[in-house]
Design a protein around this motif. Sequence first.
Motif, PDB file in Angstrom:
ATOM      1  N   GLY A  78      34.383 -59.575  50.303  1.00  0.00           N
ATOM      2  CA  GLY A  78      34.034 -58.058  50.143  1.00  0.00           C
ATOM      3  C   GLY A  78      32.509 -57.757  50.237  1.00  0.00           C
ATOM      4  N   ASP A  79      31.623 -58.781  50.811  1.00  0.00           N
ATOM      5  CA  ASP A  79      30.429 -58.855  51.201  1.00  0.00           C
ATOM      6  C   ASP A  79      30.199 -58.606  52.647  1.00  0.00           C
ATOM      7  OD1 ASP A  79      27.553 -58.995  51.089  1.00  0.00           O
ATOM      8  OD2 ASP A  79      27.622 -61.004  51.220  1.00  0.00           O
ATOM      9  N   GLU A  80      30.898 -57.532  53.007  1.00  0.00           N
ATOM     10  CA  GLU A  80      30.982 -57.169  54.501  1.00  0.00           C
ATOM     11  C   GLU A  80      30.739 -55.528  54.665  1.00  0.00           C
ATOM     12  OE1 GLU A  80      34.014 -57.841  58.057  1.00  0.00           O
ATOM     13  OE2 GLU A  80      34.789 -56.994  56.169  1.00  0.00           O
ATOM     14  N   TRP A  81      29.998 -55.106  55.508  1.00  0.00           N
ATOM     15  CA  TRP A  81      29.733 -53.662  55.925  1.00  0.00           C
ATOM     16  C   TRP A  81      30.013 -53.553  57.258  1.00  0.00           C
ATOM     17  CZ3 TRP A  81      28.034 -49.452  52.941  1.00  0.00           C
ATOM     18  CH2 TRP A  81      27.691 -50.117  51.456  1.00  0.00           C
ATOM     19  N   ARG A  82      30.960 -52.476  57.470  1.00  0.00           N
ATOM     20  CA  ARG A  82      31.111 -51.915  58.729  1.00  0.00           C
ATOM     21  C   ARG A  82      30.542 -50.484  58.856  1.00  0.00           C
ATOM     22  NH1 ARG A  82      37.427 -53.602  59.942  1.00  0.00           N
ATOM     23  NH2 ARG A  82      37.076 -55.573  59.360  1.00  0.00           N
ATOM     24  N   VAL A  83      29.736 -50.349  60.032  1.00  0.00           N
ATOM     25  CA  VAL A  83      28.925 -48.992  60.157  1.00  0.00           C
ATOM     26  C   VAL A  83      29.766 -48.407  61.414  1.00  0.00           C
ATOM     27  CG1 VAL A  83      26.734 -48.013  60.777  1.00  0.00           C
ATOM     28  CG2 VAL A  83      26.882 -50.390  59.458  1.00  0.00           C
ATOM     29  N   LEU A  84      30.031 -47.070  61.100  1.00  0.00           N
ATOM     30  CA  LEU A  84      30.528 -46.253  62.327  1.00  0.00           C
ATOM     31  C   LEU A  84      29.359 -45.330  62.733  1.00  0.00           C
ATOM     32  CD1 LEU A  84      34.300 -45.741  60.966  1.00  0.00           C
ATOM     33  CD2 LEU A  84      33.285 -47.691  62.278  1.00  0.00           C
ATOM     34  N   ASP A  85      29.759 -44.710  63.710  1.00  0.00           N
ATOM     35  CA  ASP A  85      29.096 -43.586  64.565  1.00  0.00           C
ATOM     36  C   ASP A  85      29.684 -42.500  63.933  1.00  0.00           C
ATOM     37  OD1 ASP A  85      29.224 -41.395  66.957  1.00  0.00           O
ATOM     38  OD2 ASP A  85      27.009 -42.527  66.724  1.00  0.00           O
ATOM     39  N   PRO A  86      29.059 -41.387  63.245  1.00  0.00           N
ATOM     40  CA  PRO A  86      29.588 -40.120  63.024  1.00  0.00           C
ATOM     41  C   PRO A  86      30.145 -39.210  63.956  1.00  0.00           C
ATOM     42  CG  PRO A  86      27.144 -39.991  62.772  1.00  0.00           C
ATOM     43  CD  PRO A  86      27.524 -41.253  63.108  1.00  0.00           C
ATOM     44  N   ALA A  87      29.792 -39.249  65.238  1.00  0.00           N
ATOM     45  CA  ALA A  87      30.194 -38.338  66.189  1.00  0.00           C
ATOM     46  C   ALA A  87      31.613 -38.851  66.914  1.00  0.00           C
ATOM     47  CB  ALA A  87      29.176 -38.042  67.077  1.00  0.00           C
ATOM     48  N   THR A  88      31.819 -40.154  66.930  1.00  0.00           N
ATOM     49  CA  THR A  88      32.759 -40.734  67.392  1.00  0.00           C
ATOM     50  C   THR A  88      33.817 -41.698  66.586  1.00  0.00           C
ATOM     51  OG1 THR A  88      31.657 -42.774  68.042  1.00  0.00           O
ATOM     52  CG2 THR A  88      31.413 -40.939  69.714  1.00  0.00           C
TER      53      THR A  88
END
Length: 369
Positions: A78-88
């Motif tokens: 669970g020590d994982e982060w995924r970062v997404l672009d808000p526009a796409t």
Amino acid sequence: MHPARTPRIAVVGAGLGGLTCARVLQRHGHPVTVLEREASADTRPQGGSLDMHADTGQAALRSAGLLDRFHDLARPEGDEWRVLDPATGALVARHGPTPDGGRPEIDRGQLRGLLLDSLAEGTVRWGRAVRAVTPLPDGSCRLLLGDGSTEDFDLVVGADGAWSRVRPALSSAVPRYTGVTFLETGFDDCDTRHPGLARLVGNGSLLVKGAGRSLVAQRNSNGHIRAYLALRAPEDWHRTGGVDLADRQAVRDRLATLLDDWAESLRDLLRTSDHGFVNRPLHVLPAPHGWEHVPGVTLLGDAAHLMPPVGLGANLAMLDGADLAHALVSGAGIGEAVRAYERTMLPRSAEAATGSAQGLDHLVPAAAG
């Protein structure tokens, strides 16, 4: 206090910090009473997933003799982060998990249950609200309970959170609004019912960061995902905007407006949640927050150093509880033990509060202009 009598210690609040303190005291043969205003351990949900840090939360669990049992329950993946672009909605970064599993995740409720199960039967007195604390001339403290009765203790430990009833015995400080509110919702049985969200979140957490609003979604156990929309807004944003928080569709309509420049796939997340929305305005205590030592009373956790929830609060509360308990069992008198604990805890919490405030600004950047 008569030297032959066993010290009477009361911990006010059965949260993670207070329970850690009680567990370490009992492990060293010291009796303790925990007073909790809630009627039982199951009165309310305990919140989302926590990452336990090696030098704070895990260190406290080691002191409590519970680290192995913690690892049996924890989710290192669970020590994982995924970062997404808000526009796409596209993936722009992925972090963790660390190779050594250094910050495993665990549901707050599971961790609290682990601590509760470790205590002697009857340690926690449920349904015992504390209304006020009065230090007495002999160095003890008197608790005024919710039913109007009183009880005296040689030490009262305020572990009763943001709106502590113990804190006024030491400090006039009150929490202030940070300007950021979290709106929480949830998704059940995600791998089956919300497979798209499950893929986006993965095993850990998802972050979408925009100016003045950010979205965090985190995987909990049993296929549940909690989502938090963080907004920079007035504390009464819903009242001034005419939004009934109990009306799920009204909240969704308002959020759709706030996120009108985000990708449709991200806006859909908030349209399809299985739960309503819980409004959580974030408050903090002044930083640094301290007090002149008062015999017979001290604080730990949010009661002592309320800060934004960016990964430090629960860890620090548990370390506070373990450190205080160790000081009390060291052989020093109660007064010197508490002074030693406060000399360690207060500077540590001041540094953490500064870091947490910066963390909140990073999580929810201010809108331009």
